[in-house]
Design a protein around this motif. Structure first.
Motif, PDB file in Angstrom:
ATOM      1  N   ARG A 250       0.865  -1.296   0.099  1.00 16.81           N
ATOM      2  CA  ARG A 250       0.380  -0.396  -0.015  1.00 16.81           C
ATOM      3  C   ARG A 250       0.454   1.568  -0.157  1.00 16.81           C
ATOM      4  NH1 ARG A 250      -5.267   0.663   3.561  1.00 16.81           N
ATOM      5  NH2 ARG A 250      -5.502  -1.226   3.365  1.00 16.81           N
ATOM      6  N   GLU A 251       2.167   1.398   1.082  1.00 12.92           N
ATOM      7  CA  GLU A 251       2.754   2.393   0.428  1.00 12.92           C
ATOM      8  C   GLU A 251       3.689   2.776  -0.788  1.00 12.92           C
ATOM      9  OE1 GLU A 251       4.758   1.854   5.502  1.00 12.92           O
ATOM     10  OE2 GLU A 251       6.015   1.184   3.547  1.00 12.92           O
ATOM     11  N   LEU A 252       4.352   1.515  -1.187  1.00 12.39           N
ATOM     12  CA  LEU A 252       4.865   1.915  -2.113  1.00 12.39           C
ATOM     13  C   LEU A 252       3.746   1.498  -3.480  1.00 12.39           C
ATOM     14  CD1 LEU A 252       7.439   1.602  -3.644  1.00 12.39           C
ATOM     15  CD2 LEU A 252       6.389  -1.336  -4.440  1.00 12.39           C
ATOM     16  N   ARG A 253       2.178   2.230  -3.069  1.00 14.85           N
ATOM     17  CA  ARG A 253       1.130   2.344  -4.627  1.00 14.85           C
ATOM     18  C   ARG A 253       1.654   3.850  -4.543  1.00 14.85           C
ATOM     19  NH1 ARG A 253      -1.584  -2.833  -2.710  1.00 14.85           N
ATOM     20  NH2 ARG A 253      -1.315  -4.157  -4.373  1.00 14.85           N
ATOM     21  N   GLU A 254       1.407   4.506  -3.253  1.00 15.68           N
ATOM     22  CA  GLU A 254       1.096   5.848  -2.907  1.00 15.68           C
ATOM     23  C   GLU A 254       2.325   6.314  -3.021  1.00 15.68           C
ATOM     24  OE1 GLU A 254      -1.210   8.982  -2.022  1.00 15.68           O
ATOM     25  OE2 GLU A 254      -1.167   7.151  -1.578  1.00 15.68           O
ATOM     26  N   ILE A 255       3.168   5.713  -2.858  1.00 18.52           N
ATOM     27  CA  ILE A 255       4.615   6.290  -3.425  1.00 18.52           C
ATOM     28  C   ILE A 255       5.272   6.802  -4.897  1.00 18.52           C
ATOM     29  CG2 ILE A 255       6.976   5.737  -3.364  1.00 18.52           C
ATOM     30  CD1 ILE A 255       6.970   4.316  -0.808  1.00 18.52           C
ATOM     31  N   SER A 256       4.498   5.062  -5.287  1.00 14.45           N
ATOM     32  CA  SER A 256       5.172   5.277  -6.864  1.00 14.45           C
ATOM     33  C   SER A 256       3.495   6.429  -7.444  1.00 14.45           C
ATOM     34  CB  SER A 256       4.123   3.840  -7.386  1.00 14.45           C
ATOM     35  OG  SER A 256       3.022   3.974  -7.724  1.00 14.45           O
ATOM     36  N   LYS A 257       2.362   6.929  -7.053  1.00 14.39           N
ATOM     37  CA  LYS A 257       1.772   7.527  -7.884  1.00 14.39           C
ATOM     38  C   LYS A 257       2.141   8.685  -8.825  1.00 14.39           C
ATOM     39  CE  LYS A 257      -2.819   7.111  -4.682  1.00 14.39           C
ATOM     40  NZ  LYS A 257      -3.271   7.951  -3.813  1.00 14.39           N
ATOM     41  N   PRO A 258       3.548   9.335  -7.731  1.00 15.90           N
ATOM     42  CA  PRO A 258       4.696  11.061  -9.142  1.00 15.90           C
ATOM     43  C   PRO A 258       4.483   9.813 -10.378  1.00 15.90           C
ATOM     44  CG  PRO A 258       4.877  10.458  -6.482  1.00 15.90           C
ATOM     45  CD  PRO A 258       3.906   9.724  -6.407  1.00 15.90           C
ATOM     46  N   TRP A 259       5.044   8.411 -10.498  1.00  7.83           N
ATOM     47  CA  TRP A 259       5.743   7.543 -11.487  1.00  7.83           C
ATOM     48  C   TRP A 259       4.440   7.517 -12.962  1.00  7.83           C
ATOM     49  CZ3 TRP A 259       7.871   2.950  -8.375  1.00  7.83           C
ATOM     50  CH2 TRP A 259       8.450   3.871  -7.752  1.00  7.83           C
ATOM     51  N   SER A 260       3.295   7.894 -12.478  1.00  7.80           N
ATOM     52  CA  SER A 260       2.066   8.103 -13.534  1.00  7.80           C
ATOM     53  C   SER A 260       2.599   8.796 -14.561  1.00  7.80           C
ATOM     54  CB  SER A 260       0.983   7.868 -12.555  1.00  7.80           C
ATOM     55  OG  SER A 260       0.009   7.793 -13.496  1.00  7.80           O
ATOM     56  N   PRO A 261       1.730   7.797 -15.729  1.00 10.07           N
ATOM     57  CA  PRO A 261       1.619   6.918 -16.174  1.00 10.07           C
ATOM     58  C   PRO A 261       2.832   6.437 -16.832  1.00 10.07           C
ATOM     59  CG  PRO A 261       1.403   8.689 -18.377  1.00 10.07           C
ATOM     60  CD  PRO A 261       2.459   9.766 -16.673  1.00 10.07           C
ATOM     61  N   HIS A 262       4.110   6.016 -16.182  1.00 13.42           N
ATOM     62  CA  HIS A 262       4.747   5.752 -16.252  1.00 13.42           C
ATOM     63  C   HIS A 262       5.631   4.404 -15.620  1.00 13.42           C
ATOM     64  CE1 HIS A 262       5.563   8.652 -19.477  1.00 13.42           C
ATOM     65  NE2 HIS A 262       5.000   9.763 -18.263  1.00 13.42           N
ATOM     66  N   ARG A 263       4.604   3.425 -15.053  1.00 17.26           N
ATOM     67  CA  ARG A 263       4.684   2.808 -13.728  1.00 17.26           C
ATOM     68  C   ARG A 263       5.026   1.328 -14.474  1.00 17.26           C
ATOM     69  NH1 ARG A 263       0.129   4.697  -9.356  1.00 17.26           N
ATOM     70  NH2 ARG A 263      -1.080   4.625 -10.956  1.00 17.26           N
ATOM     71  N   THR A 264       4.683   1.333 -15.752  1.00 18.00           N
ATOM     72  CA  THR A 264       5.657  -0.268 -16.255  1.00 18.00           C
ATOM     73  C   THR A 264       7.052   0.002 -16.467  1.00 18.00           C
ATOM     74  OG1 THR A 264       3.090  -0.735 -17.401  1.00 18.00           O
ATOM     75  CG2 THR A 264       4.903  -1.894 -18.354  1.00 18.00           C
ATOM     76  N   VAL A 265       7.177   0.760 -16.898  1.00 22.21           N
ATOM     77  CA  VAL A 265       8.764   1.026 -16.907  1.00 22.21           C
ATOM     78  C   VAL A 265       8.967   1.374 -15.909  1.00 22.21           C
ATOM     79  CG1 VAL A 265      10.229   2.485 -18.383  1.00 22.21           C
ATOM     80  CG2 VAL A 265       7.908   1.579 -19.178  1.00 22.21           C
ATOM     81  N   ALA A 266       9.179   1.487 -14.909  1.00 22.39           N
ATOM     82  CA  ALA A 266       9.613   1.953 -13.235  1.00 22.39           C
ATOM     83  C   ALA A 266       9.951   0.189 -13.162  1.00 22.39           C
ATOM     84  CB  ALA A 266       8.999   3.362 -12.881  1.00 22.39           C
ATOM     85  N   ALA A 267       8.538  -0.417 -12.730  1.00 24.69           N
ATOM     86  CA  ALA A 267       8.690  -1.819 -12.631  1.00 24.69           C
ATOM     87  C   ALA A 267       9.878  -2.480 -13.496  1.00 24.69           C
ATOM     88  CB  ALA A 267       7.439  -2.393 -12.551  1.00 24.69           C
ATOM     89  N   TRP A 268       9.733  -2.041 -14.494  1.00 23.64           N
ATOM     90  CA  TRP A 268      11.240  -2.758 -15.459  1.00 23.64           C
ATOM     91  C   TRP A 268      12.168  -2.989 -14.982  1.00 23.64           C
ATOM     92  CZ3 TRP A 268      15.479  -2.034 -18.477  1.00 23.64           C
ATOM     93  CH2 TRP A 268      15.443  -2.771 -19.418  1.00 23.64           C
ATOM     94  N   TYR A 269      12.620  -1.495 -14.230  1.00 24.48           N
ATOM     95  CA  TYR A 269      13.607  -0.520 -13.744  1.00 24.48           C
ATOM     96  C   TYR A 269      13.477  -1.587 -12.659  1.00 24.48           C
ATOM     97  CZ  TYR A 269      14.897   1.734 -17.383  1.00 24.48           C
ATOM     98  OH  TYR A 269      15.220   1.888 -19.618  1.00 24.48           O
TER      99      TYR A 269
END
Length: 282
Positions: A250-269
């Motif tokens: 849940r924390e990581l989902r909140e942290i990742s919001k500023p990475w949107s709409p590129h979170r698939t690429v973020a996960a890849w890295y």
């Protein structure tokens, strides 16, 4: 459900998976998702030229294949630039890993994508590849067994492929759900939102959010998916930020919001952060 997942890409660094085994693909770090690329007919033709063209066609074919792949990967350039500008940690990670080579398998139907995701769940890409290979050999190496095939297959046969009892129950439930219409076709799934598809699929026994997220990333090519339940993604972020422990999903989902709409690429890295010798990004 089977505990916390290692990314489909957990073995990515060692195996350079073909992004979800056979793909060299991208199966993240959950159980490294398999990805070895199916070869295009055009590429095969270029690699096996007529004898009198042998000297020129082979290098030409290689250059053309490389060009096609580079064009496909260039679609991630905007996402890479966005993440690089996010902060210095992301910039160092991207500089270390290099260009994004996320490689979805868009031709796969949700049924096949889900069964494959279960096969790779909590395993390395190599192990998942072996299971899928044995499964296909049960059906004379067909492209992939149909839902009817899986339902009719005996437990012992599926177990011999490497599926655990819980995974056998899940893939049979996926097969039944496909025949009942619960698992949508690719065309229908493409018109659904991420959350609508997740809510629909987790009604199938044994299917959790992570499994559907792999479908979204690798079959439907969604660009803003961050599998926060994935061990590799959580561990990757912990290393990226030199944290004492992994963030909660849940924390990581909140942290990742500023990475949107590129979170698939973020996960890849995040799946590809080297873990040996401490944080090599510092």
């Amino acid at each position: 459900m089977i505990g916390k997942r290692r990314g489909p890409h957990d073995a990515t660094i060692e195996i350079n998976r073909a992004d979800m085994g056979k793909d060299g693909d991208d199966r993240g770090r959950h159980a490294p998702c398999p990805h070895r690329k199916p070869e295009r007919a055009m590429d095969a033709a270029l690699r096996q030229p007529h004898a009198h063209h042998l000297r020129t066609a082979t290098p030409r074919g290689r250059r053309r294949k490389q060009g096609i792949r580079m064009n496909l990967f260039s679609r991630y350039d905007g996402s890479v630039a966005f993440l690089s500008s996010h902060d210095d940690d992301w910039a160092r990670l991207i500089d270390l890993v290099g260009p994004c080579r996320h490689d979805p398998k868009a031709a796969r139907e949700p049924y096949e994508a889900l069964v494959r995701a279960i096969a790779y769940q909590q395993l390395t890409a190599k192990a998942g590849d072996a299971i899928v290979g044995r499964l296909k050999r049960l059906f004379d190496n067909s492209d992939f067994p149909t839902p009817e095939d899986l339902i009719a297959t005996e437990f012992d046969q599926l177990h011999s492929c490497g599926f655990s009892a819980s995974k056998i129950a899940t893939i049979k439930a996926i097969a039944r759900g496909t025949l009942d219409g619960l698992v949508p076709t690719r065309d229908i799934a493409a018109a659904m939102t991420d959350e609508a598809l997740i809510d629909r699929m987790i009604g199938i026994k044994g299917i959790g959010r992570w499994t559907v997220e792999m479908l979204l990333m690798y079959s439907l090519e969604r660009m803003d998916i961050l599998p926060a339940d994935d061990f590799g993604v959580c561990e990757g972020y912990r290393v990226l930020k030199s944290l004492p422990e992994q963030p909660k999903p849940r924390e990581l989902r909140e942290i990742s919001k500023p990475w949107s709409p590129h979170r698939t690429v973020a996960a890849w890295y995040l799946w590809r952060i080297p873990r040996e010798r401490g944080n090599v990004l510092k």
